[in-house]
Write an enzyme that holds these catalytic residues in place. Structure first.
Site, short mmCIF file in Angstrom:
data_model
loop_
_atom_site.label_atom_id
_atom_site.label_comp_id
_atom_site.label_asym_id
_atom_site.label_seq_id
_atom_site.Cartn_x
_atom_site.Cartn_y
_atom_site.Cartn_z
N CYS A 2 29.82 57.41 52.95
CA CYS A 2 30.93 57.11 53.85
C CYS A 2 30.43 56.15 54.93
O CYS A 2 29.23 55.92 55.05
CB CYS A 2 31.44 58.36 54.53
N GLY A 28 32.86 53.17 51.23
CA GLY A 28 33.86 54.15 50.78
C GLY A 28 35.22 53.52 50.69
O GLY A 28 35.69 52.92 51.66
N ASN A 101 29.15 61.09 57.93
CA ASN A 101 28.61 60.50 56.70
C ASN A 101 27.43 61.34 56.26
O ASN A 101 26.50 61.54 57.04
CB ASN A 101 28.16 59.06 56.97
N GLY A 102 27.46 61.83 55.03
CA GLY A 102 26.36 62.65 54.53
C GLY A 102 26.87 63.86 53.79
O GLY A 102 28.04 63.91 53.38
N TYR A 256 21.11 49.99 46.72
CA TYR A 256 22.47 49.71 46.30
C TYR A 256 23.50 49.72 47.43
O TYR A 256 24.36 48.84 47.48
CB TYR A 256 22.89 50.74 45.23
P1 AMP Z 1 26.19 53.31 35.47
O1 AMP Z 1 27.15 52.68 34.56
O2 AMP Z 1 26.60 54.71 35.81
O3 AMP Z 1 24.78 53.25 34.99
O4 AMP Z 1 26.32 52.51 36.82
C1 AMP Z 1 25.28 51.80 37.34
C2 AMP Z 1 25.86 50.79 38.30
O5 AMP Z 1 26.62 51.44 39.32
C3 AMP Z 1 24.79 50.02 38.95
O6 AMP Z 1 25.09 48.70 38.62
C4 AMP Z 1 24.94 50.21 40.42
O7 AMP Z 1 25.15 48.93 40.98
C5 AMP Z 1 26.17 51.03 40.60
N1 AMP Z 1 25.90 52.27 41.33
C6 AMP Z 1 24.77 52.94 41.48
N2 AMP Z 1 24.95 54.06 42.19
C7 AMP Z 1 26.23 54.12 42.50
C8 AMP Z 1 27.03 55.03 43.23
N3 AMP Z 1 26.54 56.14 43.74
N4 AMP Z 1 28.35 54.75 43.37
C9 AMP Z 1 28.86 53.65 42.82
N5 AMP Z 1 28.15 52.75 42.11
C10 AMP Z 1 26.86 52.98 41.95
#
Ligand code: AMP
Length: 504
Positions: A2, A28, A101-102, A256
Protein backbone atom coordinates in the site's frame (compact mmCIF):
# COMPACT_ATOMS: atom_id res chain seq x y z
CA UNK A 1 1.52 -3.38 -0.70
CA UNK A 2 0.00 0.00 0.00
CA UNK A 3 1.00 3.64 -0.13
CA UNK A 4 0.45 6.20 2.62
CA UNK A 5 0.68 9.99 2.89
CA UNK A 6 0.21 12.44 5.76
CA UNK A 7 0.47 16.24 5.72
CA UNK A 8 0.14 19.05 8.25
CA UNK A 9 0.04 22.12 6.03
CA UNK A 10 -0.57 25.85 6.15
CA UNK A 11 -3.44 25.75 3.66
CA UNK A 12 -5.81 23.18 2.16
CA UNK A 13 -4.12 19.81 1.74
CA UNK A 14 -6.75 17.96 -0.34
CA UNK A 15 -5.10 18.55 -3.72
CA UNK A 16 -1.60 17.83 -2.40
CA UNK A 17 -2.67 14.52 -0.86
CA UNK A 18 -4.51 13.60 -4.05
CA UNK A 19 -1.45 14.39 -6.17
CA UNK A 20 0.82 12.43 -3.84
CA UNK A 21 -1.52 9.42 -3.99
CA UNK A 22 -1.49 9.43 -7.77
CA UNK A 23 2.30 9.25 -7.63
CA UNK A 24 2.03 6.31 -5.21
CA UNK A 25 -0.59 4.55 -7.33
CA UNK A 26 1.88 1.81 -8.30
CA UNK A 27 1.78 0.67 -4.64
CA UNK A 28 -1.90 -0.20 -4.80
CA UNK A 29 -4.67 0.06 -7.34
CA UNK A 30 -7.44 -1.59 -5.40
CA UNK A 31 -8.84 1.26 -3.31
CA UNK A 32 -8.01 4.81 -2.29
CA UNK A 33 -8.98 7.15 0.52
CA UNK A 34 -8.32 10.58 1.99
CA UNK A 35 -9.22 12.00 5.41
CA UNK A 36 -8.82 15.67 6.26
CA UNK A 37 -9.33 17.51 9.52
CA UNK A 38 -11.80 20.32 8.97
CA UNK A 39 -12.11 22.22 12.25
CA UNK A 40 -13.48 19.67 14.65
CA UNK A 41 -14.54 17.14 12.05
CA UNK A 42 -12.99 14.50 9.87
CA UNK A 43 -13.93 14.61 6.19
CA UNK A 44 -13.51 11.20 4.61
CA UNK A 45 -13.80 9.79 1.14
CA UNK A 46 -12.74 6.23 0.34
CA UNK A 47 -13.83 3.63 -2.18
CA UNK A 48 -12.55 0.85 -4.39
CA UNK A 49 -10.78 2.04 -7.53
CA UNK A 50 -7.90 4.14 -8.80
CA UNK A 51 -7.24 7.55 -7.27
CA UNK A 52 -8.50 9.31 -10.40
CA UNK A 53 -11.80 7.41 -10.20
CA UNK A 54 -12.40 7.51 -6.44
CA UNK A 55 -12.20 11.28 -6.03
CA UNK A 56 -14.59 13.46 -7.99
CA UNK A 57 -14.80 17.24 -7.70
CA UNK A 58 -17.65 16.96 -5.22
CA UNK A 59 -15.52 14.78 -2.94
CA UNK A 60 -12.52 17.08 -3.18
CA UNK A 61 -14.68 20.07 -2.27
CA UNK A 62 -15.76 18.32 0.91
CA UNK A 63 -12.20 17.33 1.87
CA UNK A 64 -11.50 20.69 3.50
CA UNK A 65 -8.76 21.37 6.04
CA UNK A 66 -5.04 21.99 6.43
CA UNK A 67 -4.12 18.51 7.65
CA UNK A 68 -4.90 15.04 6.39
CA UNK A 69 -3.80 11.55 5.45
CA UNK A 70 -4.25 9.38 2.36
CA UNK A 71 -3.95 5.75 1.38
CA UNK A 72 -3.83 3.56 -1.72
CA UNK A 73 -4.53 -0.11 -1.09
CA UNK A 74 -3.19 -3.31 -2.50
CA UNK A 75 -4.93 -6.19 -0.73
CA UNK A 76 -2.82 -8.75 1.10
CA UNK A 77 -4.29 -10.75 3.96
CA UNK A 78 -7.45 -8.66 4.26
CA UNK A 79 -10.38 -8.56 1.91
CA UNK A 80 -10.89 -6.38 -1.15
CA UNK A 81 -14.23 -5.03 -0.02
CA UNK A 82 -14.82 -1.28 -0.01
CA UNK A 83 -15.45 -1.38 3.73
CA UNK A 84 -11.76 -2.24 4.16
CA UNK A 85 -10.54 0.72 2.13
CA UNK A 86 -8.45 3.06 4.29
CA UNK A 87 -8.09 5.34 6.22
CA UNK A 88 -9.94 3.70 9.11
CA UNK A 89 -11.67 5.75 11.78
CA UNK A 90 -12.37 5.38 15.48
CA UNK A 91 -14.25 7.99 17.48
CA UNK A 92 -12.49 7.71 20.83
CA UNK A 93 -10.29 9.19 22.18
CA UNK A 94 -10.53 12.50 20.29
CA UNK A 95 -11.36 10.88 16.94
CA UNK A 96 -8.48 9.12 15.18
CA UNK A 97 -8.06 8.13 11.57
CA UNK A 98 -5.26 5.82 10.42
CA UNK A 99 -3.59 4.65 7.21
CA UNK A 100 -1.26 1.63 7.25
CA UNK A 101 1.16 -0.05 4.86
CA UNK A 102 2.33 -3.52 5.85
CA UNK A 103 0.94 -6.56 7.58
CA UNK A 104 0.85 -7.55 11.24
CA UNK A 105 1.78 -11.13 12.01
CA UNK A 106 0.10 -11.44 15.42
CA UNK A 107 -3.38 -10.18 14.51
CA UNK A 108 -5.20 -13.12 16.08
CA UNK A 109 -3.71 -12.42 19.52
CA UNK A 110 -4.15 -8.67 19.13
CA UNK A 111 -7.78 -9.05 18.10
CA UNK A 112 -8.38 -11.17 21.20
CA UNK A 113 -6.74 -8.60 23.47
CA UNK A 114 -8.97 -5.89 21.97
CA UNK A 115 -12.07 -8.00 22.66
CA UNK A 116 -10.93 -8.26 26.26
CA UNK A 117 -10.62 -4.47 26.36
CA UNK A 118 -14.20 -4.25 25.01
CA UNK A 119 -13.03 -2.62 21.79
CA UNK A 120 -14.88 -3.44 18.60
CA UNK A 121 -13.12 -4.11 15.30
CA UNK A 122 -15.58 -4.10 12.42
CA UNK A 123 -13.50 -5.60 9.62
CA UNK A 124 -10.93 -8.36 9.09
CA UNK A 125 -8.24 -5.75 8.46
CA UNK A 126 -5.10 -5.76 10.60
CA UNK A 127 -4.95 -1.99 10.03
CA UNK A 128 -8.17 -1.52 11.98
CA UNK A 129 -6.62 -3.55 14.79
CA UNK A 130 -3.58 -1.30 14.74
CA UNK A 131 -5.83 1.76 14.93
CA UNK A 132 -7.67 0.36 17.93
CA UNK A 133 -4.42 -0.49 19.70
CA UNK A 134 -3.17 3.05 19.22
CA UNK A 135 -6.52 4.46 20.34
CA UNK A 136 -6.50 2.26 23.41
CA UNK A 137 -3.05 3.44 24.43
CA UNK A 138 -3.93 7.10 23.81
CA UNK A 139 -7.08 6.60 25.89
CA UNK A 140 -4.85 5.96 28.88
CA UNK A 141 -3.56 9.54 28.88
CA UNK A 142 -6.93 10.97 29.98
CA UNK A 143 -5.81 14.49 28.95
CA UNK A 144 -7.67 16.87 26.63
CA UNK A 145 -4.56 18.12 24.94
CA UNK A 146 -1.90 15.56 24.06
CA UNK A 147 1.78 16.27 24.53
CA UNK A 148 4.31 14.79 22.08
CA UNK A 149 5.61 12.57 24.89
CA UNK A 150 2.16 11.17 25.54
CA UNK A 151 1.82 10.35 21.86
CA UNK A 152 5.26 8.72 21.82
CA UNK A 153 4.53 6.69 24.96
CA UNK A 154 1.42 5.35 23.24
CA UNK A 155 3.42 4.42 20.12
CA UNK A 156 6.03 2.69 22.31
CA UNK A 157 3.26 0.55 23.82
CA UNK A 158 1.93 -0.25 20.35
CA UNK A 159 5.42 -1.38 19.30
CA UNK A 160 5.63 -3.57 22.40
CA UNK A 161 2.47 -5.45 21.42
CA UNK A 162 2.65 -5.71 17.64
CA UNK A 163 4.71 -7.98 15.40
CA UNK A 164 5.15 -7.64 11.67
CA UNK A 165 5.55 -4.77 9.26
CA UNK A 166 3.94 -1.36 9.54
CA UNK A 167 4.42 2.15 8.31
CA UNK A 168 1.60 4.27 9.69
CA UNK A 169 0.18 7.78 9.40
CA UNK A 170 -2.62 8.69 11.84
CA UNK A 171 -4.51 11.96 12.36
CA UNK A 172 -5.85 12.83 15.79
CA UNK A 173 -8.65 15.40 15.89
CA UNK A 174 -7.63 18.64 17.56
CA UNK A 175 -4.07 17.33 18.13
CA UNK A 176 -1.94 16.39 15.14
CA UNK A 177 -0.40 13.78 12.88
CA UNK A 178 1.55 10.82 14.23
CA UNK A 179 3.60 8.62 11.90
CA UNK A 180 5.74 5.62 12.79
CA UNK A 181 7.64 2.71 11.31
CA UNK A 182 8.06 -0.81 12.67
CA UNK A 183 11.24 -1.62 14.64
CA UNK A 184 12.89 -3.27 11.59
CA UNK A 185 11.84 -0.56 9.14
CA UNK A 186 10.46 -3.26 6.85
CA UNK A 187 8.11 -0.88 5.05
CA UNK A 188 9.43 2.52 3.95
CA UNK A 189 8.48 5.94 5.32
CA UNK A 190 10.06 9.28 4.51
CA UNK A 191 9.72 12.74 6.09
CA UNK A 192 9.78 16.05 4.24
CA UNK A 193 8.98 19.74 4.57
CA UNK A 194 7.92 22.76 2.59
CA UNK A 195 8.56 26.35 3.69
CA UNK A 196 5.74 28.82 3.12
CA UNK A 197 5.28 32.48 4.02
CA UNK A 198 3.18 31.46 7.01
CA UNK A 199 5.29 28.58 8.32
CA UNK A 200 6.68 25.11 7.64
CA UNK A 201 4.49 22.36 6.24
CA UNK A 202 5.44 18.74 7.02
CA UNK A 203 4.71 15.58 5.09
CA UNK A 204 5.32 11.86 5.47
CA UNK A 205 4.95 9.37 2.61
CA UNK A 206 5.80 5.82 1.62
CA UNK A 207 8.22 6.96 -1.08
CA UNK A 208 10.29 10.07 -1.68
CA UNK A 209 8.81 10.43 -5.18
CA UNK A 210 5.53 11.54 -3.56
CA UNK A 211 7.34 14.43 -1.87
CA UNK A 212 9.19 15.38 -5.06
CA UNK A 213 5.94 15.48 -7.01
CA UNK A 214 4.24 17.97 -4.69
CA UNK A 215 7.25 20.23 -4.13
CA UNK A 216 8.28 19.06 -0.65
CA UNK A 217 11.93 18.69 0.24
CA UNK A 218 12.99 15.30 1.58
CA UNK A 219 14.39 15.72 5.11
CA UNK A 220 15.16 12.07 5.87
CA UNK A 221 13.78 8.57 6.22
CA UNK A 222 11.84 7.80 9.38
CA UNK A 223 14.11 5.42 11.31
CA UNK A 224 12.98 1.90 12.25
CA UNK A 225 10.91 2.18 15.45
CA UNK A 226 10.89 5.96 15.32
CA UNK A 227 7.75 8.08 15.62
CA UNK A 228 7.16 11.56 14.22
CA UNK A 229 4.52 13.83 15.74
CA UNK A 230 3.46 17.04 14.02
CA UNK A 231 1.01 19.11 16.04
CA UNK A 232 -1.76 20.90 14.18
CA UNK A 233 0.12 24.11 15.06
CA UNK A 234 2.93 22.80 12.85
CA UNK A 235 5.55 21.84 15.48
CA UNK A 236 7.64 18.76 14.67
CA UNK A 237 8.66 16.25 17.37
CA UNK A 238 10.52 12.96 16.94
CA UNK A 239 11.44 10.09 19.26
CA UNK A 240 12.75 6.57 19.03
CA UNK A 241 9.91 4.48 20.47
CA UNK A 242 11.12 0.89 19.98
CA UNK A 243 13.30 -1.03 22.41
CA UNK A 244 15.76 -2.68 20.03
CA UNK A 245 15.29 -1.11 16.61
CA UNK A 246 17.49 -2.41 13.80
CA UNK A 247 17.31 -1.83 10.07
CA UNK A 248 16.04 -4.68 7.86
CA UNK A 249 14.13 -3.00 5.02
CA UNK A 250 12.22 -5.18 2.57
CA UNK A 251 14.48 -5.98 -0.37
CA UNK A 252 11.52 -6.53 -2.69
CA UNK A 253 10.84 -2.76 -2.66
CA UNK A 254 14.06 -2.43 -4.66
CA UNK A 255 13.44 -5.44 -6.89
CA UNK A 256 9.93 -4.58 -7.97
CA UNK A 257 7.70 -2.37 -5.90
CA UNK A 258 9.13 1.09 -5.52
CA UNK A 259 9.39 3.60 -8.33
CA UNK A 260 12.91 3.94 -9.75
CA UNK A 261 12.90 7.68 -9.04
CA UNK A 262 12.44 7.07 -5.31
CA UNK A 263 15.16 6.74 -2.70
CA UNK A 264 14.42 4.46 0.25
CA UNK A 265 16.70 4.56 3.27
CA UNK A 266 19.17 6.62 1.24
CA UNK A 267 19.24 3.97 -1.50
CA UNK A 268 18.33 5.07 -5.01
CA UNK A 269 15.94 2.43 -6.30
CA UNK A 270 17.14 3.08 -9.85
CA UNK A 271 20.83 2.72 -8.93
CA UNK A 272 20.13 -0.51 -7.05
CA UNK A 273 18.41 -1.93 -10.16
CA UNK A 274 21.35 -0.97 -12.37
CA UNK A 275 23.61 -2.77 -9.86
CA UNK A 276 21.31 -5.82 -10.06
CA UNK A 277 21.82 -5.80 -13.83
CA UNK A 278 25.59 -5.57 -13.46
CA UNK A 279 25.71 -8.47 -10.97
CA UNK A 280 23.45 -10.65 -13.09
CA UNK A 281 25.34 -9.78 -16.28
CA UNK A 282 28.59 -10.92 -14.62
CA UNK A 283 26.96 -14.14 -13.48
CA UNK A 284 25.62 -14.90 -16.97
CA UNK A 285 29.04 -14.23 -18.48
CA UNK A 286 30.77 -16.56 -16.06
CA UNK A 287 28.19 -19.38 -16.06
CA UNK A 288 27.25 -19.27 -19.74
CA UNK A 289 30.64 -18.29 -21.13
CA UNK A 290 29.93 -19.98 -24.48
CA UNK A 291 26.47 -18.51 -24.89
CA UNK A 292 24.77 -17.88 -28.23
CA UNK A 293 22.54 -14.95 -27.14
CA UNK A 294 21.97 -12.37 -29.91
CA UNK A 295 19.93 -9.77 -28.07
CA UNK A 296 18.71 -8.76 -24.58
CA UNK A 297 15.01 -7.92 -24.30
CA UNK A 298 13.35 -6.64 -21.10
CA UNK A 299 9.87 -7.53 -19.96
CA UNK A 300 8.62 -4.01 -19.31
CA UNK A 301 8.73 -1.98 -17.24
CA UNK A 302 10.60 -2.63 -14.00
CA UNK A 303 13.24 -4.76 -15.67
CA UNK A 304 14.21 -2.26 -18.39
CA UNK A 305 16.91 -0.61 -16.25
CA UNK A 306 18.22 -4.04 -15.24
CA UNK A 307 18.22 -5.47 -18.78
CA UNK A 308 20.01 -2.43 -20.21
CA UNK A 309 22.85 -2.98 -17.75
CA UNK A 310 23.01 -6.72 -18.51
CA UNK A 311 23.29 -5.89 -22.22
CA UNK A 312 26.03 -3.35 -21.55
CA UNK A 313 27.92 -5.77 -19.37
CA UNK A 314 27.65 -8.61 -21.92
CA UNK A 315 28.33 -6.33 -24.89
CA UNK A 316 25.06 -7.33 -26.54
CA UNK A 317 22.35 -5.25 -28.20
CA UNK A 318 19.39 -4.17 -26.04
CA UNK A 319 15.99 -4.01 -27.74
CA UNK A 320 12.56 -3.18 -26.35
CA UNK A 321 10.83 -6.07 -28.12
CA UNK A 322 7.66 -5.97 -26.05
CA UNK A 323 5.23 -3.09 -25.92
CA UNK A 324 3.11 -2.63 -22.84
CA UNK A 325 -0.44 -1.35 -22.84
CA UNK A 326 -0.24 1.21 -20.07
CA UNK A 327 -3.96 1.41 -19.63
CA UNK A 328 -4.51 -2.05 -18.24
CA UNK A 329 -4.20 -3.02 -14.57
CA UNK A 330 -1.46 -5.23 -13.19
CA UNK A 331 -2.14 -8.91 -13.65
CA UNK A 332 -0.97 -10.22 -10.34
CA UNK A 333 -4.00 -9.50 -8.21
CA UNK A 334 -6.43 -11.20 -10.57
CA UNK A 335 -7.47 -14.40 -8.92
CA UNK A 336 -7.43 -17.53 -11.03
CA UNK A 337 -4.71 -18.83 -13.29
CA UNK A 338 -6.77 -18.60 -16.51
CA UNK A 339 -7.53 -14.93 -15.97
CA UNK A 340 -3.88 -14.21 -15.29
CA UNK A 341 -2.82 -15.90 -18.55
CA UNK A 342 -5.27 -13.95 -20.67
CA UNK A 343 -4.28 -10.78 -18.95
CA UNK A 344 -0.56 -11.12 -19.82
CA UNK A 345 -1.45 -11.18 -23.53
CA UNK A 346 -3.71 -8.17 -23.19
CA UNK A 347 -0.94 -6.32 -21.45
CA UNK A 348 2.07 -7.07 -23.66
CA UNK A 349 2.60 -7.42 -27.40
CA UNK A 350 5.76 -8.53 -29.24
CA UNK A 351 7.43 -6.67 -32.12
CA UNK A 352 8.16 -9.63 -34.43
CA UNK A 353 11.21 -8.11 -36.13
CA UNK A 354 13.09 -8.02 -32.84
CA UNK A 355 12.64 -11.77 -32.35
CA UNK A 356 12.63 -13.39 -35.80
CA UNK A 357 15.54 -15.79 -36.25
CA UNK A 358 17.26 -14.64 -33.05
CA UNK A 359 18.36 -16.21 -29.78
CA UNK A 360 16.92 -13.86 -27.19
CA UNK A 361 17.62 -13.32 -23.50
CA UNK A 362 14.42 -12.13 -21.80
CA UNK A 363 14.91 -10.28 -18.52
CA UNK A 364 12.35 -9.86 -15.76
CA UNK A 365 12.71 -8.50 -12.24
CA UNK A 366 11.30 -11.66 -10.69
CA UNK A 367 9.37 -14.84 -11.31
CA UNK A 368 6.51 -15.44 -8.90
CA UNK A 369 3.94 -17.92 -10.22
CA UNK A 370 5.62 -18.20 -13.61
CA UNK A 371 2.46 -17.22 -15.47
CA UNK A 372 3.98 -14.11 -17.01
CA UNK A 373 7.22 -15.77 -18.02
CA UNK A 374 5.51 -18.82 -19.55
CA UNK A 375 3.20 -16.64 -21.65
CA UNK A 376 5.97 -14.30 -22.68
CA UNK A 377 8.27 -17.10 -23.75
CA UNK A 378 5.44 -18.46 -25.88
CA UNK A 379 4.92 -15.01 -27.40
CA UNK A 380 8.65 -14.72 -28.16
CA UNK A 381 8.57 -18.06 -29.98
CA UNK A 382 5.42 -17.08 -31.90
CA UNK A 383 7.26 -13.91 -32.94
CA UNK A 384 9.95 -16.13 -34.47
CA UNK A 385 12.66 -16.43 -31.79
CA UNK A 386 14.98 -19.43 -32.33
CA UNK A 387 15.96 -19.86 -28.69
CA UNK A 388 14.53 -18.13 -25.63
CA UNK A 389 16.67 -17.75 -22.49
CA UNK A 390 15.37 -16.16 -19.32
CA UNK A 391 17.11 -14.12 -16.61
CA UNK A 392 15.54 -13.07 -13.31
CA UNK A 393 17.01 -10.13 -11.39
CA UNK A 394 15.72 -11.67 -8.17
CA UNK A 395 16.60 -15.13 -6.85
CA UNK A 396 14.03 -17.94 -6.81
CA UNK A 397 10.97 -16.89 -4.75
CA UNK A 398 10.23 -19.92 -2.61
CA UNK A 399 8.36 -18.60 0.43
CA UNK A 400 5.23 -16.49 0.91
CA UNK A 401 5.49 -12.88 2.01
CA UNK A 402 3.90 -12.02 5.36
CA UNK A 403 4.92 -8.38 5.55
CA UNK A 404 2.47 -6.72 3.19
CA UNK A 405 3.33 -8.00 -0.28
CA UNK A 406 0.76 -10.16 -2.01
CA UNK A 407 3.02 -13.12 -2.69
CA UNK A 408 0.98 -16.26 -3.15
CA UNK A 409 1.01 -19.30 -0.95
CA UNK A 410 4.03 -21.62 -1.23
CA UNK A 411 2.43 -24.15 -3.55
CA UNK A 412 1.44 -21.41 -6.00
CA UNK A 413 5.07 -20.23 -6.27
CA UNK A 414 6.76 -21.84 -9.25
CA UNK A 415 10.15 -22.01 -7.51
CA UNK A 416 8.81 -23.64 -4.37
CA UNK A 417 10.49 -27.05 -4.18
CA UNK A 418 11.95 -26.78 -7.70
CA UNK A 419 15.43 -26.13 -9.07
CA UNK A 420 16.29 -23.86 -12.00
CA UNK A 421 16.17 -26.65 -14.62
CA UNK A 422 12.72 -27.72 -13.51
CA UNK A 423 11.51 -24.11 -13.62
CA UNK A 424 12.98 -23.64 -17.12
CA UNK A 425 11.16 -26.72 -18.32
CA UNK A 426 7.85 -25.61 -16.83
CA UNK A 427 7.95 -22.14 -18.35
CA UNK A 428 9.38 -23.43 -21.64
CA UNK A 429 12.76 -21.63 -21.57
CA UNK A 430 15.90 -22.97 -23.28
CA UNK A 431 17.86 -21.85 -20.23
CA UNK A 432 17.21 -19.85 -17.08
CA UNK A 433 19.43 -17.95 -14.70
CA UNK A 434 18.53 -16.39 -11.35
CA UNK A 435 20.39 -13.74 -9.38
CA UNK A 436 22.16 -15.09 -6.29
CA UNK A 437 20.73 -13.73 -3.03
CA UNK A 438 24.14 -12.50 -1.88
CA UNK A 439 24.49 -10.57 -5.17
CA UNK A 440 21.02 -9.08 -4.81
CA UNK A 441 21.77 -7.91 -1.27
CA UNK A 442 25.14 -6.58 -2.41
CA UNK A 443 23.53 -4.71 -5.33
CA UNK A 444 21.23 -2.83 -2.96
CA UNK A 445 23.75 -2.43 -0.13
CA UNK A 446 26.28 -0.83 -2.49
CA UNK A 447 24.11 2.30 -2.40
CA UNK A 448 24.11 2.52 1.42
CA UNK A 449 26.65 0.30 3.19
CA UNK A 450 25.28 1.44 6.57
CA UNK A 451 22.36 -0.92 6.10
CA UNK A 452 23.75 -4.31 6.97
CA UNK A 453 20.63 -6.42 6.65
CA UNK A 454 17.50 -6.68 4.52
CA UNK A 455 14.22 -8.54 4.90
CA UNK A 456 14.70 -11.40 2.42
CA UNK A 457 12.22 -14.04 3.62
CA UNK A 458 10.61 -14.71 0.21
CA UNK A 459 13.99 -16.00 -0.95
CA UNK A 460 15.39 -17.72 2.13
CA UNK A 461 12.40 -18.32 4.44
CA UNK A 462 14.11 -16.34 7.20
CA UNK A 463 11.32 -14.16 8.59
CA UNK A 464 12.99 -11.26 10.36
CA UNK A 465 10.39 -10.77 13.11
CA UNK A 466 11.11 -14.28 14.38
CA UNK A 467 7.46 -15.10 15.10
CA UNK A 468 6.46 -16.71 11.80
CA UNK A 469 6.02 -20.47 12.09
CA UNK A 470 4.31 -23.12 9.98
CA UNK A 471 0.95 -22.65 11.68
CA UNK A 472 1.03 -18.94 10.84
CA UNK A 473 1.97 -19.73 7.23
CA UNK A 474 -0.92 -22.22 7.05
CA UNK A 475 -3.23 -19.49 8.31
CA UNK A 476 -1.95 -17.07 5.64
CA UNK A 477 -2.32 -19.84 3.08
CA UNK A 478 -6.02 -20.14 3.83
CA UNK A 479 -6.55 -16.40 3.53
CA UNK A 480 -4.61 -16.00 0.33
CA UNK A 481 -5.05 -18.91 -2.01
CA UNK A 482 -6.89 -18.34 -5.28
CA UNK A 483 -10.16 -19.80 -4.00
CA UNK A 484 -10.15 -17.48 -1.01
CA UNK A 485 -9.44 -14.51 -3.27
CA UNK A 486 -12.24 -15.44 -5.66
CA UNK A 487 -14.67 -15.59 -2.74
CA UNK A 488 -13.55 -12.22 -1.51
CA UNK A 489 -14.01 -10.66 -4.92
CA UNK A 490 -17.71 -11.49 -4.72
CA UNK A 491 -17.70 -9.11 -1.82
CA UNK A 492 -16.64 -6.13 -3.96
CA UNK A 493 -19.27 -3.86 -5.36
CA UNK A 494 -20.43 -2.07 -2.29
CA UNK A 495 -19.37 1.45 -3.02
CA UNK A 496 -18.83 3.00 0.35
CA UNK A 497 -19.29 6.73 0.36
CA UNK A 498 -18.51 8.05 3.77
CA UNK A 499 -18.56 11.81 4.04
CA UNK A 500 -18.46 13.96 7.11
CA UNK A 501 -18.37 11.01 9.46
CA UNK A 502 -18.08 13.37 12.37
CA UNK A 503 -19.95 16.66 12.45
CA UNK A 504 -18.72 19.77 14.24
P1 AMP B 1 4.36 -14.28 -12.33
O1 AMP B 1 3.61 -14.44 -13.58
O2 AMP B 1 3.51 -14.61 -11.14
O3 AMP B 1 5.65 -15.01 -12.29
O4 AMP B 1 4.63 -12.73 -12.20
C1 AMP B 1 5.89 -12.21 -12.20
C2 AMP B 1 5.78 -10.77 -12.58
O5 AMP B 1 4.92 -10.06 -11.68
C3 AMP B 1 7.11 -10.11 -12.54
O6 AMP B 1 7.28 -9.63 -13.83
C4 AMP B 1 7.01 -8.97 -11.58
O7 AMP B 1 7.31 -7.80 -12.31
C5 AMP B 1 5.59 -8.93 -11.14
N1 AMP B 1 5.45 -9.05 -9.69
C6 AMP B 1 6.28 -9.56 -8.80
N2 AMP B 1 5.76 -9.52 -7.57
C7 AMP B 1 4.57 -8.95 -7.67
C8 AMP B 1 3.55 -8.62 -6.74
N3 AMP B 1 3.66 -8.90 -5.46
N4 AMP B 1 2.44 -8.01 -7.21
C9 AMP B 1 2.32 -7.75 -8.51
N5 AMP B 1 3.24 -8.06 -9.44
C10 AMP B 1 4.35 -8.65 -9.03
Amino acid sequence: MCGIVGIVGQSSVNQTIYDALTVLQHRGQDAAGIVTIDGNAFRLRKANGLVKDVFETKHMQRLQGNAGIGHVRYPTAGSSSASEAQPFYVNSPFGISLAHNGNLTNTVDLAQSLVEKRRHVNTTSDSEILLNLLADELQETRTLSLTADEVFDAVAKVHAQTRGAYAVAAMIIGQGLVAFRDPYGIRPLVLGKHETATGTEYMVASESVALDAVGFEVMRDVAPGEAIYISLAGELFTRQCAVNPSYAPCIFEFVYFARPDSAIDKISVYASRVNMGAKLGEKIKSEWFEHDIDVVIPIPETSCDIALEIARCMDLPYRQGFVKNRYIGRTFIMPGQQERKKSVRRKLNAIDTEFRGKNVLLVDDSIVRGTTSEQIIEMAREAGAKKVYFASAAPEIRFPNVYGIDMPTSNELIAHGRDADEIAELIGADGIIFQDLTDLVEAVKLENPDIKRFETSVFDGNYITGDVDQSYLDHVNQLRNDDAKANRLKDIGTNLELHNVCHP
